[in-house]
Design a protein around this motif. Structure first.
Motif, PDB file in Angstrom:
ATOM      1  N   PHE A 111     -11.028  -4.437  -2.686  1.00  0.00           N
ATOM      2  CA  PHE A 111      -9.598  -5.117  -3.222  1.00  0.00           C
ATOM      3  C   PHE A 111     -10.148  -6.509  -3.835  1.00  0.00           C
ATOM      4  CE2 PHE A 111      -6.355  -8.059  -1.839  1.00  0.00           C
ATOM      5  CZ  PHE A 111      -4.964  -7.337  -2.378  1.00  0.00           C
TER       6      PHE A 111
ATOM      7  N   ARG B 276      -7.836   7.330   0.108  1.00  0.00           N
ATOM      8  CA  ARG B 276      -8.434   7.538   1.585  1.00  0.00           C
ATOM      9  C   ARG B 276      -8.309   9.018   1.896  1.00  0.00           C
ATOM     10  NH1 ARG B 276     -12.853   4.193   2.933  1.00  0.00           N
ATOM     11  NH2 ARG B 276     -12.311   2.035   2.246  1.00  0.00           N
ATOM     12  N   SER B 277      -6.916   9.475   1.931  1.00  0.00           N
ATOM     13  CA  SER B 277      -6.842  10.751   2.714  1.00  0.00           C
ATOM     14  C   SER B 277      -7.139  11.738   1.609  1.00  0.00           C
ATOM     15  CB  SER B 277      -5.228  10.688   2.711  1.00  0.00           C
ATOM     16  OG  SER B 277      -4.644  11.240   1.349  1.00  0.00           O
TER      17      SER B 277
ATOM     18  N   VAL C  67       0.684  -8.088   0.861  1.00  0.00           N
ATOM     19  CA  VAL C  67       1.636  -7.270   0.001  1.00  0.00           C
ATOM     20  C   VAL C  67       0.659  -5.451   0.030  1.00  0.00           C
ATOM     21  CG1 VAL C  67       2.418  -6.630  -2.302  1.00  0.00           C
ATOM     22  CG2 VAL C  67       2.574  -8.921  -1.426  1.00  0.00           C
ATOM     23  N   HIS C  68      -0.451  -5.792  -0.496  1.00  0.00           N
ATOM     24  CA  HIS C  68      -1.428  -4.609  -0.146  1.00  0.00           C
ATOM     25  C   HIS C  68      -1.505  -3.866   1.169  1.00  0.00           C
ATOM     26  CE1 HIS C  68      -5.205  -2.436  -1.294  1.00  0.00           C
ATOM     27  NE2 HIS C  68      -5.772  -2.690  -0.054  1.00  0.00           N
TER      28      HIS C  68
ATOM     29  N   GLY D 290      -6.145   8.986   6.953  1.00  0.00           N
ATOM     30  CA  GLY D 290      -7.454   8.937   5.974  1.00  0.00           C
ATOM     31  C   GLY D 290      -8.812   7.975   6.847  1.00  0.00           C
TER      32      GLY D 290
ATOM     33  N   ILE E 282       1.853  11.554  -0.797  1.00  0.00           N
ATOM     34  CA  ILE E 282       2.110  11.576   0.886  1.00  0.00           C
ATOM     35  C   ILE E 282       3.466  11.447   1.215  1.00  0.00           C
ATOM     36  CG2 ILE E 282       1.557  10.433   3.106  1.00  0.00           C
ATOM     37  CD1 ILE E 282      -1.303  10.136   1.825  1.00  0.00           C
ATOM     38  N   GLY E 283       4.160  12.167   1.971  1.00  0.00           N
ATOM     39  CA  GLY E 283       5.326  11.938   2.516  1.00  0.00           C
ATOM     40  C   GLY E 283       6.466  11.785   1.691  1.00  0.00           C
TER      41      GLY E 283
ATOM     42  N   PHE F 249      11.688  -2.977  -0.852  1.00  0.00           N
ATOM     43  CA  PHE F 249      10.690  -3.948  -1.212  1.00  0.00           C
ATOM     44  C   PHE F 249      11.408  -5.327  -1.590  1.00  0.00           C
ATOM     45  CE2 PHE F 249       7.733  -5.266  -4.346  1.00  0.00           C
ATOM     46  CZ  PHE F 249       6.603  -5.461  -3.706  1.00  0.00           C
TER      47      PHE F 249
ATOM     48  N   GLY G 265      -1.567  -0.645  -3.422  1.00  0.00           N
ATOM     49  CA  GLY G 265      -1.928  -0.373  -1.914  1.00  0.00           C
ATOM     50  C   GLY G 265      -1.882   1.101  -1.406  1.00  0.00           C
ATOM     51  N   GLN G 266      -0.671   1.826  -2.103  1.00  0.00           N
ATOM     52  CA  GLN G 266      -0.249   2.922  -1.617  1.00  0.00           C
ATOM     53  C   GLN G 266      -1.271   4.121  -2.335  1.00  0.00           C
ATOM     54  OE1 GLN G 266       3.895   3.082  -3.250  1.00  0.00           O
ATOM     55  NE2 GLN G 266       4.598   2.079  -1.300  1.00  0.00           N
TER      56      GLN G 266
ATOM     57  N   MET H 234       6.348  10.757  -1.558  1.00  0.00           N
ATOM     58  CA  MET H 234       6.466   9.908  -2.433  1.00  0.00           C
ATOM     59  C   MET H 234       6.231  10.278  -3.841  1.00  0.00           C
ATOM     60  SD  MET H 234       4.750   6.970   0.079  1.00  0.00           S
ATOM     61  CE  MET H 234       4.784   5.541  -1.134  1.00  0.00           C
TER      62      MET H 234
ATOM     63  N   ASN I 122       4.870  -5.881  -7.163  1.00  0.00           N
ATOM     64  CA  ASN I 122       5.197  -4.678  -7.245  1.00  0.00           C
ATOM     65  C   ASN I 122       4.102  -3.733  -7.501  1.00  0.00           C
ATOM     66  OD1 ASN I 122       7.092  -2.514  -7.374  1.00  0.00           O
ATOM     67  ND2 ASN I 122       6.557  -2.206  -9.541  1.00  0.00           N
TER      68      ASN I 122
ATOM     69  N   ARG J  53       6.402   6.568   5.451  1.00  0.00           N
ATOM     70  CA  ARG J  53       7.124   7.613   4.782  1.00  0.00           C
ATOM     71  C   ARG J  53       6.454   8.909   5.410  1.00  0.00           C
ATOM     72  NH1 ARG J  53      11.674   7.280   1.861  1.00  0.00           N
ATOM     73  NH2 ARG J  53      11.628   5.590   0.433  1.00  0.00           N
TER      74      ARG J  53
ATOM     75  N   TYR K 104      -4.405   3.183  -2.526  1.00  0.00           N
ATOM     76  CA  TYR K 104      -5.508   3.354  -1.604  1.00  0.00           C
ATOM     77  C   TYR K 104      -5.400   4.159  -0.504  1.00  0.00           C
ATOM     78  CZ  TYR K 104      -7.700  -0.925  -3.314  1.00  0.00           C
ATOM     79  OH  TYR K 104      -8.778  -1.965  -4.024  1.00  0.00           O
ATOM     80  N   VAL K 105      -4.431   4.516  -0.073  1.00  0.00           N
ATOM     81  CA  VAL K 105      -3.976   5.459   0.909  1.00  0.00           C
ATOM     82  C   VAL K 105      -4.176   6.948   0.489  1.00  0.00           C
ATOM     83  CG1 VAL K 105      -2.711   6.165   2.844  1.00  0.00           C
ATOM     84  CG2 VAL K 105      -2.419   3.968   2.209  1.00  0.00           C
ATOM     85  N   TYR K 106      -3.552   6.997  -0.773  1.00  0.00           N
ATOM     86  CA  TYR K 106      -3.860   8.520  -1.203  1.00  0.00           C
ATOM     87  C   TYR K 106      -5.352   8.701  -1.388  1.00  0.00           C
ATOM     88  CZ  TYR K 106       1.010   8.339  -3.134  1.00  0.00           C
ATOM     89  OH  TYR K 106       2.636   8.499  -3.124  1.00  0.00           O
TER      90      TYR K 106
ATOM     91  N   VAL L 126       3.346   3.692   3.215  1.00  0.00           N
ATOM     92  CA  VAL L 126       3.027   5.421   3.245  1.00  0.00           C
ATOM     93  C   VAL L 126       2.931   5.667   4.656  1.00  0.00           C
ATOM     94  CG1 VAL L 126       1.036   6.771   2.305  1.00  0.00           C
ATOM     95  CG2 VAL L 126       1.500   4.567   0.977  1.00  0.00           C
TER      96      VAL L 126
ATOM     97  N   VAL M  51       0.735  -4.933  -6.893  1.00  0.00           N
ATOM     98  CA  VAL M  51       0.021  -4.607  -5.580  1.00  0.00           C
ATOM     99  C   VAL M  51       0.415  -3.879  -4.547  1.00  0.00           C
ATOM    100  CG1 VAL M  51      -1.076  -6.352  -3.732  1.00  0.00           C
ATOM    101  CG2 VAL M  51      -0.720  -7.225  -6.298  1.00  0.00           C
ATOM    102  N   HIS M  52       1.813  -3.604  -4.348  1.00  0.00           N
ATOM    103  CA  HIS M  52       2.413  -2.788  -3.590  1.00  0.00           C
ATOM    104  C   HIS M  52       2.056  -1.344  -3.603  1.00  0.00           C
ATOM    105  CE1 HIS M  52       5.621  -1.455  -1.010  1.00  0.00           C
ATOM    106  NE2 HIS M  52       6.208  -0.725  -2.155  1.00  0.00           N
TER     107      HIS M  52
ATOM    108  N   MET N 208      -8.257   5.094   8.197  1.00  0.00           N
ATOM    109  CA  MET N 208      -7.972   3.600   7.957  1.00  0.00           C
ATOM    110  C   MET N 208      -7.376   3.169   9.290  1.00  0.00           C
ATOM    111  SD  MET N 208      -5.771   3.916   4.317  1.00  0.00           S
ATOM    112  CE  MET N 208      -5.563   2.128   4.172  1.00  0.00           C
TER     113      MET N 208
END
Lengths: 156, 156
Positions: free
Chosen positions: A152, A143-144, B132-133, B40, A39-40, B152, A136-137, A42, A130, B143, A139-141, B140, A132-133, B42
């Motif tokens: 979690f 979900r989308s 952090v999550h 998604g 996404i975006g 970060f 988390g991204q 990334m 890093n 972005r 997770y968005v991928y 995202v 966890v960060h 969220m």
């Protein structure tokens, strides 16, 4: 008042719990989207996982052996099975390397990968944060893509 | 060999460093997208920030005062300025509450919000990891809106 609140074993277990969850997130991706979806502008989740793999064991090896070579994110891992195998191979190596770091060493500065000069503790907290960060991204991928990520708090 | 590697002050500073970065991420969102944009299905980033606010000070108050009321994510914060003000008001409260937790207490189980029975240390690590999550998810969103998130490692 100063208090000692985290031991080496506790931080290691905490990290390995996160790694267990990250493994579930890798598994949740369809093979194609793991390597192609983002996404975006990334990076793909596979590329983020390669970054995590290129930091964890190589970073600990650098700390334990006092070497400062640069890390290489561009690992030759081309399938989900490759990533999961590399993940599982790293697990016992992380345990063995982490427990070789002495109490004093955690407070000493170390020029990680020849580029990041911080106390060893801060470098290791960065590895975990890093992960966890970036997870988390992921997770968005997911979900989308209409895929439910793992909870979690699933760390075992 | 067992080693004490993190003190209360170090973990608090680590958390506040993360909170500084999260504040920058809130600031990076346009007002409208902060409250309306998501991916998604969220939650919006404003809703994620309200969750973080509803956990940090209320969670520490529960630990320090030994109260187990449920938390409430539905805070009456309707603008970016509201969120940033609430964020800044929480900062010194977190410092004061955190330092009231004794070394022994970090190891004791506590039924946080009447629902999450874990050692106090694990509950607090969860607060930080959860931030952090969700912040990674905010990256995202930014972005995908064509907005460059803060680095970060910008924690001060």
């Amino acid at each position: 008042m100063k208090a000692n609140i985290v031991t080496n074993e506790e931080l290691l277990n905490h990290w390995q719990g996160h790694r267990t969850l990250t493994r579930k997130v890798i598994e949740a991706f369809p093979e194609k989207e793991l390597f192609e979806y983002s996404i975006g502008g990334m990076r793909t989740f596979a590329d983020l996982v390669k970054e995590l793999l290129s930091i964890a064991v190589p970073g600990l090896e650098g700390i334990v052996n006092n070497t400062t070579e640069a890390h290489n994110h561009n690992l030759p891992l081309a399938t989900k099975a490759d990533l999961l195998n590399a993940w599982d191979e790293a697990t016992p190596k992380i345990n063995a390397l982490f427990m070789q770091i002495s109490e004093e060493r955690f407070q000493e500065e170390f020029n990680l990968f020849g580029a990041y000069k911080f106390p060893v503790l801060h470098n290791i907290l960065y590895f975990i944060d890093n992960e966890v960060h970036h997870r988390g991204q992921g997770y968005v991928y997911l979900r989308s893509l209409g895929i439910e990520p793992p909870f979690f708090w699933e760390r075992s």
